[in-house]
Design an enzyme around this catalytic site. Structure first.
Site, PDB file in Angstrom:
ATOM      1  N   GLY A 192       0.768  -1.232   0.000  1.00  0.00           N
ATOM      2  CA  GLY A 192       0.000   0.000   0.000  1.00  0.00           C
ATOM      3  C   GLY A 192       0.804   1.289   0.000  1.00  0.00           C
ATOM      4  O   GLY A 192       0.253   2.351  -0.305  1.00  0.00           O
ATOM      5  N   ASP A 193       2.080   1.228   0.361  1.00  0.00           N
ATOM      6  CA  ASP A 193       2.934   2.417   0.328  1.00  0.00           C
ATOM      7  C   ASP A 193       4.333   1.986  -0.113  1.00  0.00           C
ATOM      8  O   ASP A 193       5.332   2.313   0.520  1.00  0.00           O
ATOM      9  CB  ASP A 193       2.968   3.084   1.701  1.00  0.00           C
ATOM     10  N   LEU A 194       4.375   1.245  -1.210  1.00  0.00           N
ATOM     11  CA  LEU A 194       5.596   0.532  -1.581  1.00  0.00           C
ATOM     12  C   LEU A 194       6.517   1.385  -2.452  1.00  0.00           C
ATOM     13  O   LEU A 194       6.859   1.024  -3.575  1.00  0.00           O
ATOM     14  CB  LEU A 194       5.247  -0.779  -2.291  1.00  0.00           C
ATOM     15  N   ASN A 198      10.567   2.129   1.499  1.00  0.00           N
ATOM     16  CA  ASN A 198       9.920   1.136   2.357  1.00  0.00           C
ATOM     17  C   ASN A 198      10.322  -0.296   1.998  1.00  0.00           C
ATOM     18  O   ASN A 198       9.674  -1.254   2.427  1.00  0.00           O
ATOM     19  CB  ASN A 198       8.399   1.302   2.316  1.00  0.00           C
TER      20      ASN A 198
END
Length: 287
Positions: A192-194, A198
């Site tokens: 979701g926030d790749l 991250n």
């Protein structure tokens, strides 16, 4: 103090804490325990209620299929998250390919619906410093337009980060998203926030950290990896395609999936990202 909170959440005595650099959304700490063990802790802002719980639920959900490396959660409180400490290494061709294979298996593990939060995770979560709503929908185009694009377009226009004319271009994407989205796919289990920051390259594998997990379209995670670049990205994609080949034309849809992170950056960091979002919208509409 962070040492007291770590002890309370884990039941283990803390010998020393050391503040780490970086971190836009939380203060990060290396924690050394009395027994010689090491942990990682982050203290989230009081202005972000539920952020630690949302991240803990995300990490547990991503760990569930056992296909990608994510730090184990040892405790979470109102504003504190304690996880496994991961020693850093360097990216290699093989760890990148294995990351791609693991990411493909993670996506294939699925989700109950587009927009579903992780089990036990709140509907009102966070992506960076921006609020993010996880609201299940029957299809991806509806979810993406309603919960990932339109809220940030409205905020950016209201705050003057985007002009009303630019907002109309993004609204056109929302109107046409069903035609732009490519073949229908089942909900995937997303990080979701790749973005590349991250992905933590460990000593023998890559780890996924700081997730904003939800049910979504698998091309979204891959589009975010492309947004700011990622070491060995070609190897990651090759590994992914070995396990779960992508639908034809997926590269042409990258701008569509990048609208969400670009709009989040626009509301957080200003009009430069708003301009990039408009450019991505034009590319998405052009196919």
């Amino acid at each position: 103090m962070i040492a007291d909170e770590v002890s309370r959440l884990t039941g283990r005595a803390v010998a020393e804490t050391r503040r780490l650099s970086g971190g836009d959304t939380a203060a990060a700490f290396a924690v050394r325990l009395d027994d010689g063990g090491e942990l990682f802790a982050k203290s989230t802002s009081p202005s972000m209620p539920g952020a630690a719980a949302a991240e803990a639920a995300s990490l547990r959900w991503l760990a569930e299929p056992g296909v990608v490396a994510v730090p184990e959660v040892f405790g979470d409180g109102d504003h504190c998250l304690v996880t496994e400490h991961v020693p850093e290494g360097a990216p290699t061709a093989e760890t990148a390919a294995e990351l791609g294979r693991g990411l493909a298996r993670l996506h294939y593990a699925g989700a109950p619906a587009f927009g579903s939060p992780p089990p036990g995770g709140p509907a009102d979560a966070w992506i960076g410093l921006a609020p993010m709503r996880n609201e299940p929908e029957d299809d991806w185009p509806t979810f993406y337009a309603r919960h990932r694009v339109q809220p940030y377009v409205r905020r950016a226009v209201d705050e003057g980060t985007l002009s009303s004319e630019s907002g109309k271009i993004l609204d056109r994407v929302c109107e046409d998203v069903a035609e732009l989205a490519g073949p229908a796919e089942p909900p995937s289990r997303l990080h979701g926030d790749l973005w590349s920051g991250n992905v933590l390259w460990g000593r023998d594998r890559a780890w996924l950290i700081d997730p904003a997990a939800h049910g979504g379209h698998r091309e979204t995670d891959l589009a975010m990896l492309h947004l700011f670049g990622c070491p060995q990205l070609d190897r990651v994609i090759a590994g992914y395609e070995e396990v779960h080949p992508l639908a034809d034309g997926w590269r042409s849809r990258i701008p569509l999936h990048q609208l969400f992170p670009l709009l989040v950056h626009a509301v957080l960091f200003g009009s430069g990202f708003g301009s990039q979002a408009v450019q991505a919208a034009r590319r998405a509409l052009a196919g």
